[in-house]
Motif scaffolding. Structure first.
Motif, short mmCIF file in Angstrom:
data_model
loop_
_atom_site.label_atom_id
_atom_site.label_comp_id
_atom_site.label_asym_id
_atom_site.label_seq_id
_atom_site.Cartn_x
_atom_site.Cartn_y
_atom_site.Cartn_z
N GLU A 198 -5.03 17.12 7.12
CA GLU A 198 -4.55 15.85 7.70
C GLU A 198 -5.41 15.46 8.89
OE1 GLU A 198 0.23 16.47 6.86
OE2 GLU A 198 -0.44 15.72 8.81
N THR A 199 -5.65 16.44 9.76
CA THR A 199 -6.45 16.16 10.97
C THR A 199 -7.87 15.78 10.59
OG1 THR A 199 -5.20 17.96 11.99
CG2 THR A 199 -6.99 17.01 13.25
N ALA A 200 -8.42 16.51 9.62
CA ALA A 200 -9.81 16.23 9.20
C ALA A 200 -9.92 14.83 8.62
CB ALA A 200 -10.28 17.27 8.19
N LEU A 201 -8.91 14.42 7.83
CA LEU A 201 -8.93 13.07 7.24
C LEU A 201 -8.87 12.01 8.33
CD1 LEU A 201 -6.66 13.37 4.08
CD2 LEU A 201 -9.00 12.53 4.14
N CYS A 202 -7.95 12.21 9.29
CA CYS A 202 -7.83 11.26 10.42
C CYS A 202 -9.14 11.20 11.19
CB CYS A 202 -6.73 11.70 11.39
SG CYS A 202 -5.09 11.29 10.84
N SER A 203 -9.69 12.38 11.48
CA SER A 203 -10.93 12.44 12.28
C SER A 203 -12.09 11.81 11.53
CB SER A 203 -11.27 13.89 12.62
OG SER A 203 -10.21 14.50 13.30
N LEU A 204 -12.15 12.03 10.22
CA LEU A 204 -13.24 11.45 9.42
C LEU A 204 -13.14 9.92 9.43
CD1 LEU A 204 -15.64 12.05 7.53
CD2 LEU A 204 -14.04 11.98 5.63
N ALA A 210 -2.72 6.03 15.57
CA ALA A 210 -3.02 6.52 16.93
C ALA A 210 -4.09 7.62 16.89
CB ALA A 210 -1.74 7.06 17.57
N LEU A 211 -3.96 8.55 15.95
CA LEU A 211 -4.95 9.64 15.84
C LEU A 211 -6.32 9.09 15.43
CD1 LEU A 211 -2.83 12.45 14.13
CD2 LEU A 211 -3.74 12.47 16.45
N ARG A 217 -1.85 19.28 -2.93
CA ARG A 217 -3.09 18.62 -2.48
C ARG A 217 -2.84 17.19 -2.03
NH1 ARG A 217 -7.50 20.39 -7.04
NH2 ARG A 217 -7.46 22.58 -6.52
N ASP A 218 -1.81 16.56 -2.61
CA ASP A 218 -1.53 15.15 -2.28
C ASP A 218 -0.76 15.01 -0.97
OD1 ASP A 218 -0.66 14.67 -5.76
OD2 ASP A 218 -2.62 14.53 -4.76
N ILE A 219 -0.16 16.10 -0.52
CA ILE A 219 0.73 16.01 0.64
C ILE A 219 0.05 15.47 1.90
CG2 ILE A 219 2.18 17.35 2.24
CD1 ILE A 219 3.08 19.03 -0.14
N PRO A 220 -1.19 15.91 2.26
CA PRO A 220 -1.81 15.37 3.50
C PRO A 220 -1.90 13.85 3.48
CG PRO A 220 -3.05 17.27 2.74
CD PRO A 220 -2.05 16.97 1.67
N ILE A 221 -2.35 13.28 2.34
CA ILE A 221 -2.52 11.82 2.28
C ILE A 221 -1.15 11.13 2.33
CG2 ILE A 221 -3.35 9.90 0.86
CD1 ILE A 221 -5.62 11.68 -0.06
N ASN A 253 1.56 12.23 3.73
CA ASN A 253 2.06 12.34 5.11
C ASN A 253 1.43 11.31 6.02
OD1 ASN A 253 3.91 14.39 4.82
ND2 ASN A 253 2.45 16.03 5.25
N LEU A 254 0.13 11.11 5.85
CA LEU A 254 -0.59 10.16 6.71
C LEU A 254 -0.11 8.72 6.43
CD1 LEU A 254 -4.24 11.57 6.59
CD2 LEU A 254 -2.65 11.65 8.51
N VAL A 255 0.10 8.42 5.16
CA VAL A 255 0.53 7.06 4.79
C VAL A 255 1.98 6.81 5.21
CG1 VAL A 255 1.02 5.58 2.79
CG2 VAL A 255 -1.12 6.84 2.90
N ARG A 256 2.77 7.89 5.15
CA ARG A 256 4.20 7.77 5.49
C ARG A 256 4.42 7.48 6.97
NH1 ARG A 256 8.18 11.48 6.05
NH2 ARG A 256 6.63 13.12 6.23
#
Lengths: 133, 399
Positions: free
Chosen positions: B318-324, B20-21, B4-8, B10-13
């Protein structure tokens, strides 16, 4: 002690925003221009805003060049409080023109409020980011 | 660390890719929310103008200058003063099909020592009026005595303050609710006060271009047509029955404004569509490139036991977090650009512009964010499906 980010970037941002506010308040974001050359109270609000912005610019430059973290934090705090003064000056401390359609109300006041709010936000971020040596 | 932690993580990394997204989706949300709000505000303004006009026909002096001056007064709040004989009111009431007729007198103050501000003054007759009285009742319920005025929402004086008009001290009895039209820049008084102000203006040497020795003048007559009568025919009858006056159907005035509004609305819609098409194309390209870049990463995750479904869901999260994040940022930026500068937008467009109620604004904001998240997720759906089906053996052997 853990060394954090120095906070020079917020200082540069503050100086840049303040310079923009100072120039803008006397030109393209300025007060009403009367056809007969007379001034309204908004002219003095614009002058006060310009002066406030120049003070903040000096604080931002000092914070960017000064190495002492405690002094830098003090400068950020001062910039934050001066920024609040800048938000309150047009319309609250110094009255503007009576009609809401006048330039001082449609352009100068909202733009200065946004710029000084960004300055306050940057100053707060600078205080948090400034490291301890 | 769990899956569950992987999306966040990845985004921070990858802050550059994430930024950009986020910026791209912020741009989508900004255009959608900002454009929708501008068009909605214009529609609210038009609706407000229709309800404030309230009359079927308006009779004004026949000069072309009067008609355009009246239109500018309604739309842009520019001051105007034009007059015709008061007997036109009686003539209008004689016309068959006229249910009600309410006169108004206009006066503009000066930017001079005699007056606090340059302003439009509108006098109405409380006995016969059906235009201003309902508005006063809705907004402030003020009772107007001599030298009492109610002010439009754009006039920056408070109830109880004094406004000097031709050296007469007028007491502000109330403020009216905003309409988004030029009527917000005017002050309203009863006919007795208006006649006293007209005399005060003449004492200051301000003449009012009245082609009459008769002191009794009016500037406009608002007419309500009786039900069952054709407004066009009544309009023509009034035109023939009055002297040196023109009868204008309010519908034609509103149709003009509505036409301009449709033009602006169409332009904004095209702009939003163009921005969205371009941004979605960029998003699709970006996700395609990201997919190629991250093949090995997902191959390794598959080897570690992550299911295809979990992999697809990881990308979508990941995409949903960026889009939100982008959606909230874009909507906030649009709000920051539009709300403080409402006055400037209204003045620049020259059309009725009234901010919608707060619940509607919040609904539009929520919808803009939701649509942005959906669009971002859909743009990455194909990539998510492709990466979910990646064969770890083939990908890792490719080196």
């Amino acid at each position: 002690m853990k060394k954090k980010t120095s906070g020079r970037i917020p200082a540069v941002i503050i100086a840049g925003l303040a310079l923009f506010a100072a120039i803008g308040s006397r030109t393209f974001l300025g007060a009403c221009v009367h056809e007969d050359g007379s001034f309204g109270t908004c002219h003095y609000a614009a002058m006060a805003v310009c002066g406030t912005a120049l003070v903040i610019m000096a604080e931002g430059i000092a914070a960017a060049v000064w190495n002492n973290a405690a002094a830098r934090r003090g400068l950020f705090l001062s910039a934050l409080l001066t920024g609040v003064l800048g938000i309150l000056t047009p319309g609250t401390i110094i009255r503007l023109c009576t009609m809401a359609s006048m330039r001082c109300r449609t352009v100068m006041r909202p733009s200065m409020m946004i710029l000084f709010s960004l300055i306050c936000f940057s100053a707060a971020a600078g205080m948090i980011l400034t490291g301890e040596h | 660390m769990t899956i569950r932690d992987i999306p966040i993580i990845n985004l921070v990394r990858k802050p550059g890719r994430t930024a950009a997204l986020v910026l791209l989706t912020a741009f989508l949300a900004l255009s959608l929310f900002g454009g929708t709000l501008v068009v909605t505000s214009l529609r609210q303004g038009l609706k407000s103008l229709e309800s404030r006009l309230g009359a079927d026909i308006i009779v004004v002096p026949s000069s072309a200058q009067s008609k355009s001056s009246f239109k500018n007064m309604l739309l842009q709040g520019t001051t105007g003063a034009f007059y015709m004989k008061e007997d036109n009111l009686a003539r209008t009431l004689e016309v068959e099909g006229v249910e009600k007729a309410a006169p108004q007198i206009f006066l503009s103050s000066l930017k001079a020592d005699c007056c606090s501000i340059r302003i439009q003054v509108i006098g109405f007759d409380p006995e016969t009026d059906f235009i201003v009285q309902p508005w006063i009742e809705e907004s402030c319920r003020a009772q107007l005595g001599d030298f009492d005025i109610v002010v439009g929402s754009n006039v920056g004086v408070s109830t109880g303050e004094i406004l000097r008009i031709y050296d007469e001290r007028c007491h502000v009895a109330g403020r009216l609710a905003p309409t988004g039209t030029g009527l917000d820049s005017a002050v309203y008084c009863n006919m007795d006060t208006m006649k006293l102000l007209l005399k005060a203006a003449e004492a200051k040497g301000i003449t009012h271009d009245i082609d009459s020795d008769d002191e009794d003048v009016i500037s406009a007559i608002y007419v309500k047509v009786r039900e069952g009568y054709d407004i066009g025919k009544v309009n023509s009858a009034i035109q023939g029955h009055t002297r040196k006056a023109s009868a204008v159907r309010t519908k034609s005035m509103i149709t003009d404004v509505s036409g301009s509004l449709s033009g602006v609305s169409r332009t904004v819609s095209w702009l939003i569509a163009a921005i969205w098409i371009l941004s979605l194309l960029i998003l699709l390209t970006a996700f395609f490139m990201i997919a190629n870049e991250r093949k090995k990463e997902f191959a390794l995750l598959r080897l570690l036991g992550t299911s295809r479904r979990q992999l697809s869901s990881l990308i979508l999260k990941e995409t949903a977090l960026c889009s939100l994040t982008g959606g909230v940022l874009g909507t906030g930026t649009a709000a920051l650009m539009l709300f403080p500068f409402t006055g400037l937008i209204e003045k620049s467009l020259g059309l009725p512009y009234l901010r919608p109620p707060v619940p509607l604004i919040l609904l539009v904001a929520a919808a803009s964010i939701a649509v942005t998240v959906l669009a971002g997720s859909l743009a990455s759906a194909r990539t998510a499906a492709r990466l979910g089906r990646v064969d770890p053996g083939i990908v890792l052997r490719a080196d």
